[in-house]
Write a protein that holds these residues in place. Structure first.
Motif, PDB file in Angstrom:
ATOM      1  N   ASP A   3     -16.501   6.403  41.024  1.00 39.22           N
ATOM      2  CA  ASP A   3     -15.224   7.006  41.369  1.00 39.22           C
ATOM      3  C   ASP A   3     -14.014   6.242  40.852  1.00 39.22           C
ATOM      4  N   GLU A   4     -14.106   4.906  40.765  1.00 40.67           N
ATOM      5  CA  GLU A   4     -12.944   4.100  40.384  1.00 40.67           C
ATOM      6  C   GLU A   4     -13.104   3.397  39.044  1.00 40.67           C
ATOM      7  N   VAL A   5     -14.249   2.747  38.830  1.00 38.21           N
ATOM      8  CA  VAL A   5     -14.413   1.910  37.641  1.00 38.21           C
ATOM      9  C   VAL A   5     -14.637   2.747  36.389  1.00 38.21           C
ATOM     10  N   ALA A   6     -15.593   3.665  36.417  1.00 35.55           N
ATOM     11  CA  ALA A   6     -15.946   4.430  35.218  1.00 35.55           C
ATOM     12  C   ALA A   6     -14.800   5.300  34.682  1.00 35.55           C
ATOM     13  N   PRO A   7     -13.999   5.965  35.526  1.00 29.69           N
ATOM     14  CA  PRO A   7     -12.908   6.777  34.964  1.00 29.69           C
ATOM     15  C   PRO A   7     -11.862   5.963  34.206  1.00 29.69           C
ATOM     16  N   ARG A   8     -11.727   4.664  34.507  1.00 32.12           N
ATOM     17  CA  ARG A   8     -10.775   3.831  33.763  1.00 32.12           C
ATOM     18  C   ARG A   8     -11.167   3.699  32.303  1.00 32.12           C
ATOM     19  N   TYR A   9     -12.467   3.817  32.012  1.00 29.26           N
ATOM     20  CA  TYR A   9     -12.953   3.599  30.659  1.00 29.26           C
ATOM     21  C   TYR A   9     -13.363   4.906  29.979  1.00 29.26           C
ATOM     22  N   ALA A  10     -12.767   6.015  30.371  1.00 30.40           N
ATOM     23  CA  ALA A  10     -13.157   7.315  29.831  1.00 30.40           C
ATOM     24  C   ALA A  10     -12.934   7.399  28.316  1.00 30.40           C
ATOM     25  N   GLY A  11     -11.847   6.834  27.829  1.00 31.60           N
ATOM     26  CA  GLY A  11     -11.567   6.920  26.409  1.00 31.60           C
ATOM     27  C   GLY A  11     -11.977   5.697  25.618  1.00 31.60           C
ATOM     28  N   ARG A  12     -12.679   4.778  26.232  1.00 29.05           N
ATOM     29  CA  ARG A  12     -13.040   3.524  25.572  1.00 29.05           C
ATOM     30  C   ARG A  12     -14.509   3.566  25.140  1.00 29.05           C
ATOM     31  N   PRO A  13     -14.814   3.269  23.894  1.00 33.36           N
ATOM     32  CA  PRO A  13     -16.203   3.385  23.421  1.00 33.36           C
ATOM     33  C   PRO A  13     -17.119   2.240  23.847  1.00 33.36           C
TER      34      PRO A  13
END
Length: 116
Positions: A81-91
């Protein structure tokens, strides 16, 4: 008997080694940054990044795969819910290791591993 991995191994058995890495990854996701030895930081980085990549998909299958690695449901919920959405555009490259110098007691090289 399982074949030991090459390079530094933590704990006495391969199972204990895996448990140490899973606990470090769990603490990393819960706290955002942890202070540990350089060896442990280098070994936990691939596991943490692989779990974040799975969490980015957000699927039920990915959640079950992460729950197989990290058994604490609160940490998995925070990861999805918090950690993964921060890296949505990062490969990739979700973690950073910063060396701190030797530990006072035994001189082991210390480092901080943190989520970017």
């Amino acid at each position: 008997m399982p074949r030991p991995k090459k390079g530094p191994r933590l704990g006495g058995s391969p199972t204990h080694h895996d448990l140490i890495l899973r606990n470090l990854a769990q603490d990393l996701f819960w706290e955002g940054r942890i202070t540990t030895t350089v060896t442990r930081a280098k070994l936990v980085r691939p596991l943490a990044e692989r779990l974040i990549s799975k969490a980015r998909t957000g699927s039920l299958h990915a959640r079950r795969q992460v729950l197989a690695e990290i058994e604490n449901r609160e940490v998995v919920t925070k990861l999805f819910d918090e950690v993964a959405p921060r890296y949505a555009g990062r490969p990739g490259g979700y973690t950073r290791i910063v060396r701190l110098g030797p530990r006072r007691g035994d001189g082991a090289e210390m480092a901080v591993i943190e989520l970017i």
